[in-house]
Design a protein around this motif. Sequence first.
Motif, mmCIF file in Angstrom:
data_model
loop_
_atom_site.group_PDB
_atom_site.id
_atom_site.type_symbol
_atom_site.label_atom_id
_atom_site.label_comp_id
_atom_site.label_asym_id
_atom_site.label_seq_id
_atom_site.Cartn_x
_atom_site.Cartn_y
_atom_site.Cartn_z
ATOM 1 N N TRP A 80 0.829 -1.204 0.000
ATOM 2 C CA TRP A 80 0.000 0.000 0.000
ATOM 3 C C TRP A 80 0.867 1.260 0.000
ATOM 4 N N ILE A 81 2.060 1.155 0.569
ATOM 5 C CA ILE A 81 2.970 2.307 0.585
ATOM 6 C C ILE A 81 3.384 2.658 -0.847
ATOM 7 N N ILE A 82 3.631 1.620 -1.655
ATOM 8 C CA ILE A 82 3.971 1.844 -3.061
ATOM 9 C C ILE A 82 2.797 2.491 -3.787
ATOM 10 N N THR A 83 1.587 2.016 -3.484
ATOM 11 C CA THR A 83 0.395 2.573 -4.123
ATOM 12 C C THR A 83 0.233 4.052 -3.803
ATOM 13 N N VAL A 84 0.428 4.413 -2.545
ATOM 14 C CA VAL A 84 0.344 5.824 -2.160
ATOM 15 C C VAL A 84 1.406 6.636 -2.898
ATOM 16 N N GLY A 85 2.626 6.092 -2.954
ATOM 17 C CA GLY A 85 3.695 6.777 -3.666
ATOM 18 C C GLY A 85 3.380 6.966 -5.139
ATOM 19 N N LEU A 86 2.766 5.954 -5.746
ATOM 20 C CA LEU A 86 2.398 6.054 -7.157
ATOM 21 C C LEU A 86 1.320 7.114 -7.381
ATOM 22 N N GLN A 87 0.339 7.164 -6.494
ATOM 23 C CA GLN A 87 -0.721 8.158 -6.632
ATOM 24 C C GLN A 87 -0.163 9.578 -6.492
ATOM 25 N N LEU A 88 0.694 9.777 -5.511
ATOM 26 C CA LEU A 88 1.284 11.101 -5.316
ATOM 27 C C LEU A 88 2.223 11.453 -6.467
ATOM 28 N N SER A 89 2.941 10.457 -6.964
ATOM 29 C CA SER A 89 3.834 10.690 -8.106
ATOM 30 C C SER A 89 3.040 11.073 -9.345
ATOM 31 N N TRP A 299 -2.967 9.120 -14.558
ATOM 32 C CA TRP A 299 -3.691 8.610 -13.394
ATOM 33 C C TRP A 299 -4.096 7.152 -13.592
ATOM 34 N N GLY A 300 -4.555 6.832 -14.787
ATOM 35 C CA GLY A 300 -4.982 5.467 -15.051
ATOM 36 C C GLY A 300 -3.835 4.474 -14.981
ATOM 37 N N ALA A 301 -2.717 4.804 -15.635
ATOM 38 C CA ALA A 301 -1.575 3.888 -15.678
ATOM 39 C C ALA A 301 -0.965 3.685 -14.293
ATOM 40 N N PHE A 302 -0.770 4.762 -13.554
ATOM 41 C CA PHE A 302 -0.170 4.656 -12.222
ATOM 42 C C PHE A 302 -1.095 3.889 -11.278
ATOM 43 N N SER A 303 -2.394 4.106 -11.419
ATOM 44 C CA SER A 303 -3.355 3.406 -10.561
ATOM 45 C C SER A 303 -3.335 1.908 -10.826
ATOM 46 N N LEU A 304 -3.325 1.523 -12.098
ATOM 47 C CA LEU A 304 -3.323 0.102 -12.442
ATOM 48 C C LEU A 304 -2.039 -0.585 -11.994
ATOM 49 N N PHE A 305 -0.927 0.115 -12.108
ATOM 50 C CA PHE A 305 0.331 -0.464 -11.653
ATOM 51 C C PHE A 305 0.291 -0.707 -10.144
ATOM 52 N N GLY A 306 -0.266 0.240 -9.411
ATOM 53 C CA GLY A 306 -0.397 0.070 -7.965
ATOM 54 C C GLY A 306 -1.314 -1.083 -7.603
ATOM 55 N N ILE A 307 -2.388 -1.253 -8.368
ATOM 56 C CA ILE A 307 -3.317 -2.357 -8.123
ATOM 57 C C ILE A 307 -2.621 -3.700 -8.339
ATOM 58 N N ALA A 308 -1.866 -3.803 -9.435
ATOM 59 C CA ALA A 308 -1.165 -5.055 -9.737
ATOM 60 C C ALA A 308 -0.120 -5.375 -8.674
ATOM 61 N N ILE A 309 0.624 -4.374 -8.243
ATOM 62 C CA ILE A 309 1.620 -4.590 -7.191
ATOM 63 C C ILE A 309 0.942 -5.070 -5.911
ATOM 64 N N GLY A 310 -0.219 -4.493 -5.622
ATOM 65 C CA GLY A 310 -0.935 -4.854 -4.404
ATOM 66 C C GLY A 310 -1.480 -6.264 -4.397
ATOM 67 N N ALA A 311 -1.571 -6.894 -5.576
ATOM 68 C CA ALA A 311 -2.105 -8.257 -5.645
ATOM 69 C C ALA A 311 -1.176 -9.281 -5.003
ATOM 70 N N GLY A 312 0.058 -8.874 -4.705
ATOM 71 C CA GLY A 312 0.989 -9.775 -4.016
ATOM 72 C C GLY A 312 1.880 -10.512 -4.983
ATOM 73 N N ALA A 313 3.070 -9.978 -5.212
ATOM 74 C CA ALA A 313 3.962 -10.543 -6.231
ATOM 75 C C ALA A 313 4.709 -11.783 -5.758
ATOM 76 N N ALA A 314 4.577 -12.116 -4.492
ATOM 77 C CA ALA A 314 5.334 -13.261 -3.964
ATOM 78 C C ALA A 314 4.835 -14.567 -4.552
#
Length: 314
Positions: A80-89, A299-314
């Motif tokens: 979620w920290i990455i997602t916040v960073g992406l939104q602010l970026s 906004w769309g691209a950064f949001s989708l990237f944050g969503i994908a990262i949040g899905a759990g890459a492990a």
Amino acid sequence: MVHNATSNTTQLLPWGWSITPQDDHLLLCPSASRILGTFALVNALVTALSIPFGNRVFLNWLTHRRFFKNPDSVDHRWTWIITVGLQLSANALVGYIFQRSPGYNANFKIWELMLFFTVRPRLSWIALTVLGLYERSSTRRQRRLHKTENSKDQPIPDRPWGSAAKSQAFAEVALQIMALYVMGTTVHFGARHGYYKLKTTTYKSLPLSAHLMYSGAMFYLVSGCLIIFYELCGLLMEYGDETHESRNEEDEHSGSILLFVWVNLTCTWMASWIFWAGFVRLAGNQYCPPKLYAQGSIWGAFSLFGIAIGAGAA
């Protein structure tokens, strides 16, 4: 007349920055409908695309089974920290584009617009929260066993959207807290100038757009404070609870989440729309954003990237 209208608008806005064309005859400002339509389009597209890109199973297939393998991932506790960073970026990048666009006067600081855009409506996290309740039926290949305190084997529930939903919800809490600064500034300015005193001449003289902006800000501030308190309590429970819930507890938890989604949808999300509907009409040419398509794409691209990262890459 134009000068007087601009002067009156400036007096009604709580902040001193503006985005204006250097020559009104050469550059036409987008209409309020186009600006709000950009928000709506971003909301619709990101929400629709969050269905596949927030789904761990789909992303696992997309990465040829290399990533997104763990159905019990707790990566959302940090993604979620990455997602916040992406939104602010994304907000900062949009502000940078505004400042660098030829033919425009943009007298704001990047951080001002970065915070201001935290107020924009976001729908995908609400949709993902609902989807996160869906539990995938177990198969022999997918079933994983978990030893409970009673030494009984129980299958770990596999919620394909669960990790992305939690990551987005946690990020939304942080963004809403930042948005409270913008809304609080707006409400404070309005209260100081008597814009909330219903029976006064000042209140009655305000245009409808000002009423919308200030009422939306008040609605967001009051409901947002209460909702964020509830959200923070939920975060503390999430970080402190390592046990798996029983079926009855899961049903109760699902009911609470659906209620939480409904309250957010009818309060903070709706309030942000009311605020923006009033602001873009009240500001007029004082808010003349260039390159709406680039703005929405970022906004769309950064949001989708944050969503994908949040899905759990492990």
